[in-house]
Design an enzyme around this catalytic site. Structure first.
Site, mmCIF file in Angstrom:
data_model
loop_
_atom_site.group_PDB
_atom_site.id
_atom_site.type_symbol
_atom_site.label_atom_id
_atom_site.label_comp_id
_atom_site.label_asym_id
_atom_site.label_seq_id
_atom_site.Cartn_x
_atom_site.Cartn_y
_atom_site.Cartn_z
ATOM 1 N N ASP A 182 -7.158 9.678 4.785
ATOM 2 C CA ASP A 182 -6.345 8.652 5.453
ATOM 3 C C ASP A 182 -5.500 7.590 4.681
ATOM 4 O OD1 ASP A 182 -5.779 7.745 8.573
ATOM 5 O OD2 ASP A 182 -6.372 5.886 7.314
ATOM 6 N N ASN B 192 3.752 0.676 8.086
ATOM 7 C CA ASN B 192 5.143 1.127 8.876
ATOM 8 C C ASN B 192 5.967 -0.252 9.620
ATOM 9 O OD1 ASN B 192 5.593 3.724 8.876
ATOM 10 N ND2 ASN B 192 4.046 4.231 10.360
ATOM 11 N N GLU C 165 -1.309 9.649 9.948
ATOM 12 C CA GLU C 165 -1.558 9.535 8.618
ATOM 13 C C GLU C 165 -2.661 10.298 8.011
ATOM 14 O OE1 GLU C 165 -3.164 5.652 10.333
ATOM 15 O OE2 GLU C 165 -1.649 7.402 10.814
ATOM 16 N N ASP D 43 7.821 7.817 6.688
ATOM 17 C CA ASP D 43 7.959 9.248 6.806
ATOM 18 C C ASP D 43 8.400 9.714 5.219
ATOM 19 O OD1 ASP D 43 7.766 9.514 9.539
ATOM 20 O OD2 ASP D 43 9.931 9.736 9.805
ATOM 21 N N HIS E 294 9.654 2.754 10.107
ATOM 22 C CA HIS E 294 8.997 4.458 10.315
ATOM 23 C C HIS E 294 9.937 5.366 9.317
ATOM 24 C CE1 HIS E 294 6.103 3.837 13.449
ATOM 25 N NE2 HIS E 294 7.082 2.958 14.088
#
Length: 285
Positions: A80, A88, A123, A97, A93
């Site tokens: 994780d 974020n 994630e 990404d 975002h």
């Protein structure tokens, strides 16, 4: 003879054309199947492919253990990205990404060819490690933790506008380990669900331990409660002490009224102490 050759040529061309058409069709089918098992963003395997693969690996292990139990280890690692929601919220975002793609790339590059690296969701990533014991699995995830920290920092140093450094936490469990279910029952990790749950628990322990680290699954032994008096006994003792203090305060107040002069009060207390000592001496004599 010439006509026969022409027919043969025409026949061969027809067969070749049919074979080519079939090859193109099969290729399209394979591509479509692969597309359904590849994560659109990170271009590594997706959750569907992982679910199919772990079921297949567990079945393979169960078959192999009947013949040679020593050479059929299997580990699953859950990974994780630390504080990704905050990341974020801070960078957006789009940058998130980019980070997901970079982490996926690093995990893939740093894993063995036999390992199956997949994006589990959001994630979270998962890695199936065939023929790996728990020590090997723990070494692998610790190496991955360091690689992600190092390589994302290097990418950021080269291009700070595009890349941001991140860290990961990871947990790993081995098929066949002794474990504890979510209900607290003693179990053996002998199916994909219990194996994944154990890896997830190890991941949680890594996060509890401060993140940016890898942990192997271990049964968490509950701490023994401290031995002390029962709550009712404590309440009774406290109440008795309060009553005693109140009684002593009332007695002092009464003596102060009887003997307003401090010297008279001191003489009174001394006589009381002498009388008490005489009584004790009489009882023990």
């Amino acid at each position: 003879m010439t006509e026969i050759k022409k027919d043969t040529i025409n026949s061969n061309e027809t067969v070749a054309a049919l074979l080519l058409a079939l090859a193109i069709e099969n290729r399209a089918k394979v591509a479509a199947e692969l597309e359904g098992r590849i994560d659109g963003l990170t271009k590594i395997h997706n959750r569907k492919f992982y679910d199919e693969s772990i079921s297949r690996e567990v079945a393979r292990i169960n078959r192999g253990r009947e013949r040679n139990p020593e050479k059929n280890d299997l580990c699953v690692a859950m990974i994780d990205i630390d504080h990704f929601k905050k990341f974020n919220d801070t960078y957006g975002h789009k940058t998130g990404d980019v980070v997901l793609k970079k982490v996926a790339q690093i995990l893939k590059e740093e894993s063995r060819e036999a390992d199956i690296v997949a994006r589990y969701g959001g994630e979270e990533f998962v890695i199936i490690m065939p023929n790996t014991d728990i020590e090997g699995g723990e070494d692998a995830i610790k190496r991955l933790v360091k690689a992600v920290e190092k390589k994302t920092q290097e990418a950021h140093d080269r291009d700070p506008d595009t890349y941001k450094p991140v860290k990961i936490s990871a947990g790993v469990a081995r098929f066949g380990q002794d474990g504890v279910s979510k209900k607290g029952d003693d179990i053996t990790l002998e199916d994909e669900e219990s194996l994944q749950d154990a890896a997830d628990q190890a991941l949680y322990q890594a996060k509890e331990g401060g993140r940016n680290q890898g942990r192997a699954y271990k049964i968490k032994i509950p701490e023994a409660p401290e031995v002390g008096p029962e709550p009712d006994e404590v309440a009774v003792a406290t109440e008795q002490l309060d009553e005693k203090l109140e009684a002593e305060a009332a007695l002092r107040e009464q003596i102060a009224k009887l003997f307003p002069d401090p010297e008279d009060r001191m003489i009174f207390y001394q006589r009381g102490m002498e009388k008490t000592e005489d009584n004790v001496a009489g009882k023990t004599g």
